[in-house]
Design a protein around this motif. Structure first.
Motif, PDB file in Angstrom:
ATOM      1  N   SER A   1      85.278   2.621 -11.818  1.00 15.19           N
ATOM      2  CA  SER A   1      84.014   1.883 -11.918  1.00 15.19           C
ATOM      3  C   SER A   1      84.114   0.529 -11.236  1.00 15.19           C
ATOM      4  O   SER A   1      83.210   0.127 -10.508  1.00 15.19           O
ATOM      5  CB  SER A   1      83.632   1.711 -13.389  1.00 15.19           C
ATOM      6  OG  SER A   1      82.495   0.892 -13.516  1.00 15.19           O
TER       7      SER A   1
ATOM      8  N   ILE B   1      80.130   0.833  -9.748  1.00 16.86           N
ATOM      9  CA  ILE B   1      79.141   1.689 -10.412  1.00 16.86           C
ATOM     10  C   ILE B   1      79.392   1.563 -11.905  1.00 16.86           C
ATOM     11  O   ILE B   1      80.541   1.472 -12.336  1.00 16.86           O
ATOM     12  CB  ILE B   1      79.282   3.160  -9.971  1.00 16.86           C
ATOM     13  CG1 ILE B   1      79.000   3.280  -8.474  1.00 16.86           C
ATOM     14  CG2 ILE B   1      78.339   4.064 -10.732  1.00 16.86           C
ATOM     15  CD1 ILE B   1      79.266   4.657  -7.925  1.00 16.86           C
ATOM     16  N   THR B   2      78.324   1.570 -12.684  1.00 16.45           N
ATOM     17  CA  THR B   2      78.489   1.403 -14.128  1.00 16.45           C
ATOM     18  C   THR B   2      79.283   2.560 -14.728  1.00 16.45           C
ATOM     19  O   THR B   2      79.278   3.678 -14.208  1.00 16.45           O
ATOM     20  CB  THR B   2      77.132   1.327 -14.847  1.00 16.45           C
ATOM     21  OG1 THR B   2      76.463   2.583 -14.718  1.00 16.45           O
ATOM     22  CG2 THR B   2      76.264   0.202 -14.290  1.00 16.45           C
TER      23      THR B   2
ATOM     24  N   ASN C   1      76.988   5.518 -15.560  1.00 17.15           N
ATOM     25  CA  ASN C   1      76.627   6.394 -14.443  1.00 17.15           C
ATOM     26  C   ASN C   1      77.808   7.248 -13.991  1.00 17.15           C
ATOM     27  O   ASN C   1      77.635   8.429 -13.659  1.00 17.15           O
ATOM     28  CB  ASN C   1      76.079   5.577 -13.273  1.00 17.15           C
ATOM     29  CG  ASN C   1      74.656   5.126 -13.520  1.00 17.15           C
ATOM     30  OD1 ASN C   1      73.946   5.707 -14.333  1.00 17.15           O
ATOM     31  ND2 ASN C   1      74.246   4.086 -12.849  1.00 17.15           N
TER      32      ASN C   1
ATOM     33  N   ALA D   1      74.834  14.894 -14.053  1.00 14.21           N
ATOM     34  CA  ALA D   1      74.040  14.275 -12.992  1.00 14.21           C
ATOM     35  C   ALA D   1      73.239  15.338 -12.255  1.00 14.21           C
ATOM     36  O   ALA D   1      73.707  16.456 -12.033  1.00 14.21           O
ATOM     37  CB  ALA D   1      74.944  13.539 -12.024  1.00 14.21           C
TER      38      ALA D   1
ATOM     39  N   THR E   1      77.182   6.581  -2.739  1.00 13.27           N
ATOM     40  CA  THR E   1      78.016   6.646  -3.935  1.00 13.27           C
ATOM     41  C   THR E   1      79.173   7.609  -3.718  1.00 13.27           C
ATOM     42  O   THR E   1      80.323   7.304  -4.033  1.00 13.27           O
ATOM     43  CB  THR E   1      77.189   7.092  -5.156  1.00 13.27           C
ATOM     44  OG1 THR E   1      76.123   6.164  -5.352  1.00 13.27           O
ATOM     45  CG2 THR E   1      78.035   7.183  -6.400  1.00 13.27           C
TER      46      THR E   1
END
Length: 75
Positions: A22, A27-28, A31, A40, A47
């Motif tokens: 992360s 990216i969190t 997520n 997802a 990404t």
């Protein structure tokens, strides 16, 4: 689902935690967790590129197509 996300496998091979990935990918955790668990519905190429760079892998190492078994006609 016909597309399987093998992010956890690549992370294990690289001995990288979710929080470490992360931070590297920016990216969190939430997520990344959604992606890792296969929940997802989509992923941006930017990404995917960042994840591949951080894990030193190819997109095919993370995403895999597994055909669904077709039901016989009449079922």
């Amino acid at each position: 689902m016909a597309i399987v996300v093998n992010l956890d496998v690549m992370m294990a091979k690289r001995k990288m935690s979710l929080s470490e990935l992360s931070a590297k990918v920016d990216i969190t955790l939430a997520n990344l967790s959604i992606l890792k668990t296969g929940k997802a519905k989509a992923i941006r190429f930017s990404t995917l590129e960042a994840i591949c760079e951080a894990l030193d892998c190819q997109p095919g190492d993370i995403l895999e197509y597994v055909p669904n078994k077709e039901k016989p006609k009449g079922e």
